[in-house]
Design a protein around this motif. Structure first.
Motif, PDB file in Angstrom:
ATOM      1  N   ARG A  62     -18.137  20.714  26.124  1.00 17.57           N
ATOM      2  CA  ARG A  62     -18.132  22.157  25.873  1.00 17.57           C
ATOM      3  C   ARG A  62     -19.479  22.789  26.209  1.00 17.57           C
ATOM      4  O   ARG A  62     -19.535  23.909  26.713  1.00 17.57           O
ATOM      5  N   THR A  63     -20.565  22.081  25.953  1.00 15.09           N
ATOM      6  CA  THR A  63     -21.889  22.594  26.298  1.00 15.09           C
ATOM      7  C   THR A  63     -22.061  22.655  27.818  1.00 15.09           C
ATOM      8  O   THR A  63     -22.626  23.616  28.346  1.00 15.09           O
ATOM      9  N   LYS A  66     -19.697  25.624  29.330  1.00 15.22           N
ATOM     10  CA  LYS A  66     -19.692  26.917  28.663  1.00 15.22           C
ATOM     11  C   LYS A  66     -20.005  28.032  29.665  1.00 15.22           C
ATOM     12  O   LYS A  66     -21.063  28.049  30.288  1.00 15.22           O
ATOM     13  N   ALA A  67     -19.085  28.958  29.795  1.00 16.51           N
ATOM     14  CA  ALA A  67     -19.224  30.140  30.650  1.00 16.51           C
ATOM     15  C   ALA A  67     -19.512  29.769  32.100  1.00 16.51           C
ATOM     16  O   ALA A  67     -20.169  30.509  32.815  1.00 16.51           O
ATOM     17  N   ARG A 109     -11.116  32.179  31.629  1.00 13.21           N
ATOM     18  CA  ARG A 109     -12.219  31.579  30.875  1.00 13.21           C
ATOM     19  C   ARG A 109     -11.776  30.467  29.936  1.00 13.21           C
ATOM     20  O   ARG A 109     -12.600  29.831  29.317  1.00 13.21           O
ATOM     21  N   THR A 134     -11.572  24.282  26.102  1.00 14.66           N
ATOM     22  CA  THR A 134     -12.885  24.944  26.112  1.00 14.66           C
ATOM     23  C   THR A 134     -12.710  26.404  26.428  1.00 14.66           C
ATOM     24  O   THR A 134     -11.721  26.816  27.018  1.00 14.66           O
ATOM     25  N   TRP A 135     -13.705  27.185  26.082  1.00 12.03           N
ATOM     26  CA  TRP A 135     -13.716  28.617  26.404  1.00 12.03           C
ATOM     27  C   TRP A 135     -15.128  29.117  26.466  1.00 12.03           C
ATOM     28  O   TRP A 135     -16.056  28.506  26.038  1.00 12.03           O
TER      29      TRP A 135
END
Length: 135
Positions: A62-63, A66-67, A109, A134-135
Motif C-alpha cells: 500500500r505504501t 499509494k496514489a 484509483r 489499495t486506494w
C-alpha cells in the motif's frame, strides 16, 4: 573336580552384541524424535509468524502504490529468520462507483493486487497467495 566361576568368552560376546544392538536402536529412535521435533518447531514458527508477515507485506504494498499507477511491485520481508519474498500484480483498476445523478467521471484509483509469496526457512520453501485492495 574343578569348579568354574565366571562367564565364557561366547557368553560375554553374546551379551555385548545384545547390549550394543539395544543402544543402537535407542539412539536411532532418539535421533528420529529430535528430527521430528525440529520439523514441528519450524512449522509452528512459520504458522505463528506468517500472519504478521502478511500484514507487513500489505503495508509495504500500500505504501509503494499509494496514489501511483503501478501495475507490479515486489519486495521481501524477513521475520524471525523466515524470508518472505513477494510479488504483487494488479488485477483490477477502477474508479469509485458513479451514481445515476453524477455527471462527472471519477479517476481510477482503486486497485486489487494479487500477491504471490514464497517463504524460505530451514532449507524449505512454502508458497501462498492472497489479494489486497489499495486506494
Amino acid at each position: 573336580m574343578k569348579s568354574n566361576k565366571g562367564f565364557t568368552l561366547i557368553e560375554v560376546l553374546i551379551a555385548a552384541i545384545i547390549l550394543f544392538s539395544a543402544l543402537a536402536l535407542i539412539s536411532d529412535i532418539f535421533k528420529s524424535a529430535m528430527l521430528s521435533s525440529n520439523k514441528t518447531v519450524a512449522s509452528a514458527k512459520y504458522n505463528q509468524v506468517t500472519p504478521s508477515a502478511i500484514t507487513a507485506i500489505k503495508t509495504n504494498l500500500r505504501t509503494a502504490v499509494k496514489a501511483k499507477n503501478i501495475t507490479a511491485v515486489e519486495g521481501n520481508v524477513i521475520l524471525f529468520d523466515i524470508d518472505y519474498q513477494w510479488q504483487a500484480n494488479r488485477i483490477v483498476f477502477n474508479s469509485q462507483p458513479v451514481g445515476e445523478f453524477d455527471d462527472f467521471a471519477q479517476r481510477n484509483r482503486f486497485s486489487i493486487y494479487k500477491v504471490d509469496v514464497t517463504a524460505k526457512f530451514d532449507n524449505r520453501e512454502r508458497q501462498f497467495s492472497f489479494e489486497v485492495a489499495t486506494w
